[in-house]
Design a protein around this motif. Sequence first.
Motif, PDB file in Angstrom:
ATOM      1  N   MET A   1       0.857  -1.175   0.000  1.00 35.38           N
ATOM      2  CA  MET A   1       0.000   0.000   0.000  1.00 35.38           C
ATOM      3  C   MET A   1       0.899   1.232   0.000  1.00 35.38           C
ATOM      4  SD  MET A   1      -3.101  -0.961   2.630  1.00 35.38           S
ATOM      5  CE  MET A   1      -3.839  -2.600   2.611  1.00 35.38           C
ATOM      6  N   VAL A   2       0.479   2.264  -0.697  1.00 33.75           N
ATOM      7  CA  VAL A   2       1.279   3.482  -0.794  1.00 33.75           C
ATOM      8  C   VAL A   2       0.392   4.694  -0.598  1.00 33.75           C
ATOM      9  CG1 VAL A   2       2.990   2.455  -2.330  1.00 33.75           C
ATOM     10  CG2 VAL A   2       0.975   3.587  -3.302  1.00 33.75           C
ATOM     11  N   VAL A   3       1.021   5.800  -0.181  1.00 33.15           N
ATOM     12  CA  VAL A   3       0.320   7.084  -0.066  1.00 33.15           C
ATOM     13  C   VAL A   3       0.760   7.955  -1.228  1.00 33.15           C
ATOM     14  CG1 VAL A   3       0.015   9.167   1.313  1.00 33.15           C
ATOM     15  CG2 VAL A   3       0.092   6.937   2.430  1.00 33.15           C
ATOM     16  N   VAL A   4      -0.207   8.522  -1.942  1.00 34.04           N
ATOM     17  CA  VAL A   4       0.095   9.390  -3.078  1.00 34.04           C
ATOM     18  C   VAL A   4      -0.609  10.725  -2.892  1.00 34.04           C
ATOM     19  CG1 VAL A   4       0.351   7.419  -4.639  1.00 34.04           C
ATOM     20  CG2 VAL A   4      -1.858   8.590  -4.471  1.00 34.04           C
ATOM     21  N   LEU A   5      -0.023  11.763  -3.467  1.00 29.89           N
ATOM     22  CA  LEU A   5      -0.663  13.075  -3.521  1.00 29.89           C
ATOM     23  C   LEU A   5      -1.402  13.161  -4.845  1.00 29.89           C
ATOM     24  CD1 LEU A   5      -1.193  15.859  -2.353  1.00 29.89           C
ATOM     25  CD2 LEU A   5       0.972  16.630  -3.374  1.00 29.89           C
ATOM     26  N   GLN A   6      -2.714  13.219  -4.782  1.00 25.21           N
ATOM     27  CA  GLN A   6      -3.569  13.155  -5.964  1.00 25.21           C
ATOM     28  C   GLN A   6      -4.150  14.531  -6.278  1.00 25.21           C
ATOM     29  OE1 GLN A   6      -4.494  10.511  -8.108  1.00 25.21           O
ATOM     30  NE2 GLN A   6      -5.453  12.202  -9.211  1.00 25.21           N
ATOM     31  N   GLU A   7      -4.089  14.940  -7.545  1.00 25.75           N
ATOM     32  CA  GLU A   7      -4.720  16.200  -7.954  1.00 25.75           C
ATOM     33  C   GLU A   7      -6.231  16.037  -7.991  1.00 25.75           C
ATOM     34  OE1 GLU A   7      -4.480  15.419 -12.784  1.00 25.75           O
ATOM     35  OE2 GLU A   7      -3.231  16.978 -11.848  1.00 25.75           O
ATOM     36  N   ARG A   8      -6.936  17.166  -7.945  1.00 26.91           N
ATOM     37  CA  ARG A   8      -8.394  17.131  -8.040  1.00 26.91           C
ATOM     38  C   ARG A   8      -8.813  16.642  -9.422  1.00 26.91           C
ATOM     39  NH1 ARG A   8     -12.690  22.146  -7.485  1.00 26.91           N
ATOM     40  NH2 ARG A   8     -11.837  22.655  -9.537  1.00 26.91           N
TER      41      ARG A   8
ATOM     42  N   TYR B   1      -4.116  13.756  -0.160  1.00 32.28           N
ATOM     43  CA  TYR B   1      -3.383  12.507   0.042  1.00 32.28           C
ATOM     44  C   TYR B   1      -4.348  11.319   0.078  1.00 32.28           C
ATOM     45  CZ  TYR B   1       0.733  15.292   1.049  1.00 32.28           C
ATOM     46  OH  TYR B   1       1.794  16.160   0.940  1.00 32.28           O
ATOM     47  N   TYR B   2      -3.941  10.253  -0.578  1.00 31.85           N
ATOM     48  CA  TYR B   2      -4.756   9.046  -0.640  1.00 31.85           C
ATOM     49  C   TYR B   2      -3.905   7.831  -0.327  1.00 31.85           C
ATOM     50  CZ  TYR B   2      -8.549  11.676  -2.847  1.00 31.85           C
ATOM     51  OH  TYR B   2      -9.561  12.558  -3.106  1.00 31.85           O
ATOM     52  N   LEU B   3      -4.476   6.944   0.476  1.00 33.81           N
ATOM     53  CA  LEU B   3      -3.864   5.640   0.685  1.00 33.81           C
ATOM     54  C   LEU B   3      -4.365   4.735  -0.424  1.00 33.81           C
ATOM     55  CD1 LEU B   3      -2.240   3.591   2.347  1.00 33.81           C
ATOM     56  CD2 LEU B   3      -4.346   3.121   3.634  1.00 33.81           C
ATOM     57  N   VAL B   4      -3.424   4.199  -1.193  1.00 38.11           N
ATOM     58  CA  VAL B   4      -3.777   3.421  -2.381  1.00 38.11           C
ATOM     59  C   VAL B   4      -3.429   1.957  -2.158  1.00 38.11           C
ATOM     60  CG1 VAL B   4      -3.462   3.171  -4.871  1.00 38.11           C
ATOM     61  CG2 VAL B   4      -3.278   5.432  -3.807  1.00 38.11           C
ATOM     62  N   SER B   5      -4.401   1.105  -2.443  1.00 37.40           N
ATOM     63  CA  SER B   5      -4.179  -0.338  -2.351  1.00 37.40           C
ATOM     64  C   SER B   5      -4.816  -1.026  -3.548  1.00 37.40           C
ATOM     65  CB  SER B   5      -4.765  -0.895  -1.047  1.00 37.40           C
ATOM     66  OG  SER B   5      -6.161  -0.639  -1.005  1.00 37.40           O
ATOM     67  N   TYR B   6      -4.380  -2.242  -3.805  1.00 44.15           N
ATOM     68  CA  TYR B   6      -4.848  -3.005  -4.968  1.00 44.15           C
ATOM     69  C   TYR B   6      -5.200  -4.421  -4.533  1.00 44.15           C
ATOM     70  CZ  TYR B   6      -2.250   0.707  -7.385  1.00 44.15           C
ATOM     71  OH  TYR B   6      -1.765   1.917  -7.794  1.00 44.15           O
TER      72      TYR B   6
END
Length: 276
Positions: free
Chosen positions: A126-133, A210-215
């Motif tokens: 799992m990673v944290v990414v900075l996501q644009e609107r 910021y979003y925690l991203v998982s797959y």
Amino acid sequence: MAMLKNDLMSISAFSKLSRVPRKTLIFYDQIDLFKPAFVADNGYRYYIRSQLDTIGVIYIFKELGMSLEDIRAYLEHRSPLSTLELLRKQEEVVQQQIAKLNLAKEMMLQRAENIEHSLNVDTSRMVVVLQERKPILRSCRVHESRRELNEELWDDFQERLHKENAPAGYPGGAIICKEDLLRRDGDIISYMFSFITTQHHEQEYMPEGYYLVSYTRADYEDTEKIYPQIFDYIDKNHYVIKGDAYEEFLLDEIVMKRPEDYLVRVMVYIEEPAKS
């Protein structure tokens, strides 16, 4: 003004110049839609260059969906006013088709980007990414288990996509609201959504942040299995849930034969992580 012999073109020459098949020109002659300028005693059809303008208009109107009967009626009664009215009407048709083509292009780009991204995905991390609107189209609000979503929701969302001129199969996903995430429930769906700039609905957005991203690999109804791991990871790293979770399938039935091989990405909106 009398036609000169040098002005005449055979049907084959006119077909080549206009890029309209010879058989089509013969058919148009037979139904009195577009007739040659001259027919010789031996039955050979001849055309003049000025007729290229007319056949061009017929081709464009036909491509825009006008029936041959409507085109013939226009040609028989054409005038400056009727032509202006028809051109304005067809301009609207063209704009609608442009919108559809742009969204078809956007759909292909989204799917291609999803596939490319999936090639480097590690489902164990799992990673944290900075996501644009990002602009989205949302369905009506619901509060149901993903296994019990009713037909009305699907119909409502597809109708909204159709109103936006999105083609069938436009990629979409589900939104799990913050309140359910705080209750550690990843099964309840609040909205369906697609990444799209809307023209006919209120524009909604996936917020910047910021979003925690998982797959995980799962069928459409089985994605909640990843949420216990997400909640544990959030607790372990002292993250704070700030908003909703956005689910989207990077690989779905368009790409994979077996549903258990579908790849879903879950993005949970969180507060900015504390710097360690």
